[in-house]
Design a protein around this motif. Structure first.
Motif, PDB file in Angstrom:
ATOM      1  N   HIS A 178      -4.474  -5.724  -7.036  1.00  0.00           N
ATOM      2  CA  HIS A 178      -5.678  -5.046  -6.555  1.00  0.00           C
ATOM      3  C   HIS A 178      -5.324  -3.898  -5.612  1.00  0.00           C
ATOM      4  CE1 HIS A 178      -8.276  -7.766  -8.630  1.00  0.00           C
ATOM      5  NE2 HIS A 178      -7.956  -8.822  -7.894  1.00  0.00           N
ATOM      6  N   ILE A 179      -4.305  -4.087  -4.779  1.00  0.00           N
ATOM      7  CA  ILE A 179      -3.864  -3.014  -3.886  1.00  0.00           C
ATOM      8  C   ILE A 179      -3.407  -1.803  -4.708  1.00  0.00           C
ATOM      9  CG2 ILE A 179      -2.050  -2.342  -2.257  1.00  0.00           C
ATOM     10  CD1 ILE A 179      -2.235  -5.195  -1.098  1.00  0.00           C
ATOM     11  N   ALA A 180      -2.652  -2.075  -5.767  1.00  0.00           N
ATOM     12  CA  ALA A 180      -2.168  -0.987  -6.619  1.00  0.00           C
ATOM     13  C   ALA A 180      -3.315  -0.284  -7.334  1.00  0.00           C
ATOM     14  CB  ALA A 180      -1.164  -1.536  -7.629  1.00  0.00           C
ATOM     15  N   GLN A 181      -4.277  -1.048  -7.794  1.00  0.00           N
ATOM     16  CA  GLN A 181      -5.438  -0.448  -8.448  1.00  0.00           C
ATOM     17  C   GLN A 181      -6.233   0.406  -7.463  1.00  0.00           C
ATOM     18  OE1 GLN A 181      -7.062  -4.152  -9.942  1.00  0.00           O
ATOM     19  NE2 GLN A 181      -6.415  -3.675 -12.039  1.00  0.00           N
ATOM     20  N   THR A 235       6.643 -17.333  -5.060  1.00  0.00           N
ATOM     21  CA  THR A 235       5.545 -16.411  -4.797  1.00  0.00           C
ATOM     22  C   THR A 235       4.236 -17.041  -5.262  1.00  0.00           C
ATOM     23  OG1 THR A 235       7.042 -14.576  -5.239  1.00  0.00           O
ATOM     24  CG2 THR A 235       4.689 -14.078  -5.145  1.00  0.00           C
ATOM     25  N   PRO A 236       3.246 -17.188  -4.385  1.00  0.00           N
ATOM     26  CA  PRO A 236       1.951 -17.726  -4.823  1.00  0.00           C
ATOM     27  C   PRO A 236       1.274 -16.767  -5.798  1.00  0.00           C
ATOM     28  CG  PRO A 236       2.155 -17.788  -2.427  1.00  0.00           C
ATOM     29  CD  PRO A 236       3.277 -16.931  -2.936  1.00  0.00           C
ATOM     30  N   PRO A 237       0.618 -17.276  -6.822  1.00  0.00           N
ATOM     31  CA  PRO A 237      -0.112 -16.392  -7.745  1.00  0.00           C
ATOM     32  C   PRO A 237      -1.105 -15.478  -7.043  1.00  0.00           C
ATOM     33  CG  PRO A 237       0.067 -18.587  -8.672  1.00  0.00           C
ATOM     34  CD  PRO A 237       0.588 -18.685  -7.265  1.00  0.00           C
ATOM     35  N   ALA A 238      -1.689 -15.968  -5.954  1.00  0.00           N
ATOM     36  CA  ALA A 238      -2.663 -15.150  -5.219  1.00  0.00           C
ATOM     37  C   ALA A 238      -2.024 -13.895  -4.652  1.00  0.00           C
ATOM     38  CB  ALA A 238      -3.302 -15.970  -4.099  1.00  0.00           C
ATOM     39  N   THR A 239      -0.733 -13.971  -4.298  1.00  0.00           N
ATOM     40  CA  THR A 239      -0.028 -12.790  -3.784  1.00  0.00           C
ATOM     41  C   THR A 239       0.087 -11.725  -4.865  1.00  0.00           C
ATOM     42  OG1 THR A 239       1.224 -14.097  -2.180  1.00  0.00           O
ATOM     43  CG2 THR A 239       2.151 -11.968  -2.815  1.00  0.00           C
ATOM     44  N   LEU A 240       0.380 -12.145  -6.088  1.00  0.00           N
ATOM     45  CA  LEU A 240       0.475 -11.202  -7.192  1.00  0.00           C
ATOM     46  C   LEU A 240      -0.874 -10.559  -7.482  1.00  0.00           C
ATOM     47  CD1 LEU A 240       2.700 -13.292  -9.621  1.00  0.00           C
ATOM     48  CD2 LEU A 240       3.452 -11.439  -8.152  1.00  0.00           C
ATOM     49  N   SER A 241      -1.924 -11.346  -7.470  1.00  0.00           N
ATOM     50  CA  SER A 241      -3.262 -10.803  -7.723  1.00  0.00           C
ATOM     51  C   SER A 241      -3.655  -9.818  -6.634  1.00  0.00           C
ATOM     52  CB  SER A 241      -4.286 -11.945  -7.800  1.00  0.00           C
ATOM     53  OG  SER A 241      -4.010 -12.792  -8.901  1.00  0.00           O
ATOM     54  N   ARG A 242      -3.336 -10.151  -5.377  1.00  0.00           N
ATOM     55  CA  ARG A 242      -3.644  -9.246  -4.272  1.00  0.00           C
ATOM     56  C   ARG A 242      -2.879  -7.937  -4.432  1.00  0.00           C
ATOM     57  NH1 ARG A 242      -1.194 -11.017   1.201  1.00  0.00           N
ATOM     58  NH2 ARG A 242       0.598 -10.097   0.149  1.00  0.00           N
ATOM     59  N   ALA A 243      -1.603  -8.036  -4.790  1.00  0.00           N
ATOM     60  CA  ALA A 243      -0.796  -6.828  -4.988  1.00  0.00           C
ATOM     61  C   ALA A 243      -1.365  -5.972  -6.108  1.00  0.00           C
ATOM     62  CB  ALA A 243       0.646  -7.223  -5.297  1.00  0.00           C
ATOM     63  N   GLY A 252       0.816  -1.205   0.000  1.00  0.00           N
ATOM     64  CA  GLY A 252       0.000   0.000   0.000  1.00  0.00           C
ATOM     65  C   GLY A 252       0.850   1.254   0.000  1.00  0.00           C
ATOM     66  N   GLU A 253       1.910   1.270   0.802  1.00  0.00           N
ATOM     67  CA  GLU A 253       2.804   2.425   0.835  1.00  0.00           C
ATOM     68  C   GLU A 253       3.513   2.608  -0.507  1.00  0.00           C
ATOM     69  OE1 GLU A 253       5.512   2.387   4.074  1.00  0.00           O
ATOM     70  OE2 GLU A 253       3.975   1.996   5.584  1.00  0.00           O
ATOM     71  N   LEU A 254       4.000   1.506  -1.070  1.00  0.00           N
ATOM     72  CA  LEU A 254       4.715   1.576  -2.349  1.00  0.00           C
ATOM     73  C   LEU A 254       3.817   2.118  -3.449  1.00  0.00           C
ATOM     74  CD1 LEU A 254       7.012  -1.187  -3.826  1.00  0.00           C
ATOM     75  CD2 LEU A 254       5.185  -0.246  -5.204  1.00  0.00           C
ATOM     76  N   THR A 255       2.620   1.577  -3.569  1.00  0.00           N
ATOM     77  CA  THR A 255       1.747   1.975  -4.673  1.00  0.00           C
ATOM     78  C   THR A 255       1.189   3.381  -4.475  1.00  0.00           C
ATOM     79  OG1 THR A 255      -0.097   0.778  -3.629  1.00  0.00           O
ATOM     80  CG2 THR A 255       1.182  -0.390  -5.299  1.00  0.00           C
ATOM     81  N   ARG A 256       0.942   3.771  -3.236  1.00  0.00           N
ATOM     82  CA  ARG A 256       0.482   5.147  -2.997  1.00  0.00           C
ATOM     83  C   ARG A 256       1.596   6.145  -3.307  1.00  0.00           C
ATOM     84  NH1 ARG A 256      -2.142   2.577   1.364  1.00  0.00           N
ATOM     85  NH2 ARG A 256      -0.459   3.130   2.820  1.00  0.00           N
ATOM     86  N   TRP A 257       2.848   5.771  -3.036  1.00  0.00           N
ATOM     87  CA  TRP A 257       3.963   6.653  -3.382  1.00  0.00           C
ATOM     88  C   TRP A 257       4.031   6.851  -4.897  1.00  0.00           C
ATOM     89  CZ3 TRP A 257       8.234   6.491  -6.479  1.00  0.00           C
ATOM     90  CH2 TRP A 257       9.177   7.511  -6.312  1.00  0.00           C
ATOM     91  N   ILE A 258       3.900   5.761  -5.646  1.00  0.00           N
ATOM     92  CA  ILE A 258       3.936   5.871  -7.103  1.00  0.00           C
ATOM     93  C   ILE A 258       2.810   6.776  -7.596  1.00  0.00           C
ATOM     94  CG2 ILE A 258       3.664   4.612  -9.275  1.00  0.00           C
ATOM     95  CD1 ILE A 258       5.041   2.232  -7.937  1.00  0.00           C
ATOM     96  N   ALA A 259       1.600   6.547  -7.084  1.00  0.00           N
ATOM     97  CA  ALA A 259       0.459   7.348  -7.515  1.00  0.00           C
ATOM     98  C   ALA A 259       0.656   8.824  -7.174  1.00  0.00           C
ATOM     99  CB  ALA A 259      -0.824   6.821  -6.875  1.00  0.00           C
ATOM    100  N   ARG A 260       1.198   9.086  -5.988  1.00  0.00           N
ATOM    101  CA  ARG A 260       1.359  10.472  -5.530  1.00  0.00           C
ATOM    102  C   ARG A 260       2.529  11.175  -6.204  1.00  0.00           C
ATOM    103  NH1 ARG A 260       2.150   9.195  -0.754  1.00  0.00           N
ATOM    104  NH2 ARG A 260       4.412   9.467  -0.611  1.00  0.00           N
TER     105      ARG A 260
END
Length: 359
Positions: free
Chosen positions: A275-278, A265-273, A232-240
């Protein structure tokens, strides 16, 4: 293959300091820097890998990964040896951590590389496999030779470089994928022998102050940089700091080098990431190193139409207009797109082709 290096200065005690990257290596005569390829010889700095490569291949540009820079095009990829970071999870460690210059089997001048790109129908040259900032003199000379032949230049880098050489390096790069390895300095310090802030500064510089197209990749390592809070911190930094239109790729880790005890890395982790970025407001978020058609698809951020559907590195569906717009709602898609897909309107395809270059 020694070549006079740039970005260094002499110290009062006779040593020299390398000014290329934030490691600021201090060298006595004969010593090499942490990257292993920059050495003090005869009182000055030499680049020991100029004109030597660990190999050449024709790749699809999606393999870099770049999803918004002339999709479907082909790219001539090469690297040398060594690296200025020491990532314990490196997946190219046999090249980046090599101290054996005999691994550099191919020799090629900048002009020979440019000519080979033209001869093999490549649209661009990628400086990749190990970090190109450590062979910046060779990369810059090659990039200038490529531009003279109408060939574009792409850097795949961790972005660990001081501002002065970065200005010269990225001035000749047309696109870059920069690894943002994590969003904590503790991760960079313990697992990469580096620091986070110089990479964040470099990302902001490339995006806001150069003409170089930027995409970002984060390799998700279970238990180390994949927590929802950090993502969440990483993706909010990119967006900001960079805005919503910089494409972000989350790729899957597999056990390697000094982290062979960490699971895939489980595929579910990538999908979750993703969605967090979106949710953070990013418009173009992708997954890599797994089979995930949705995670490889470029969706229109306005009407959500699937505009570029990818299966691994192959493009299965493409319907951007010649201007790079959505044909359904006319929204402009961020990036660089040609009048047609790839060369002659066809995607290059998912496979790499080895290339031999003779200077």
């Amino acid at each position: 293959m020694n070549h006079p290096a740039r970005w260094w200065h002499t110290l009062p005690d006779g040593r020299i300091q390398c000014d290329l990257c934030p490691r600021d290596c201090l060298l006595h005569e004969g010593q090499r820097g942490a990257c292993f390829v920059r050495q003090m010889l005869d009182g000055g700095m030499q680049l020991t890998t100029y004109g030597r490569s660990s190999g050449f291949c024709i790749d699809p540009i999606e393999k870099k990964p770049l999803n918004h820079y002339y999709p479907g095009s082909s790219i001539l990829s090469f690297g040398t040896a060594g690296c200025n970071l020491a990532c314990k999870f490196c997946q190219n460690w046999d090249i980046s951590r090599s101290k054996d210059m005999d691994r550099l089997m191919d020799s090629a001048s900048p002009q020979a590389i440019a000519e080979a790109a033209v001869a093999h129908g490549a649209d661009a040259v990628a400086y990749t496999y190990n970090d190109p900032v450590i062979f910046a003199e060779y990369a810059i000379d090659t990039a200038l030779a490529c531009r003279a032949r109408g060939i574009r230049n792409v850097a795949v880098t961790a972005g660990y470089i001081h501002p002065a050489p970065a200005r010269e390096f990225f001035a000749v790069m047309d696109a870059a994928n920069v690894d943002l390895k994590a969003f904590t300095d503790d991760f960079y310090h313990k697992l990469c022998s580096g620091h986070l802030q110089p990479v964040l500064d470099l990302l902001a510089y490339v995006h806001h102050e150069t003409a170089c197209w930027l995409e970002i990749t984060t390799l998700l390592i279970p238990g180390h940089n994949d927590s929802p809070a950090e993502l969440g911190e990483l993706t909010r930094w990119i967006a900001r700091e960079l805005g919503p239109d910089v494409p972000l790729h989350f790729s899957a880790f597999h056990p390697d080098w000094k982290m062979a005890d960490v699971p895939d890395t489980p595929p579910a982790t990538l999908s979750r990431a993703r969605h967090i970025a979106q949710d953070a407001g990013l418009n173009y978020v992708y997954t890599g190193n797994v089979h995930d058609r949705e995670g490889g698809t470029t969706f229109c951020p306005s009407c959500q139409a699937a505009l570029i559907v990818r299966d691994w590195y192959a493009i299965r569906h493409y319907e951007l207009t010649a201007e790079g717009s959505c044909p359904h709602c006319k929204a402009r898609i961020a990036g660089h797109f040609g009048a047609s897909l790839g060369r002659d309107g066809k995607a290059f395809g998912p496979h790499r082709i080895p290339v031999h270059i003779t200077s």
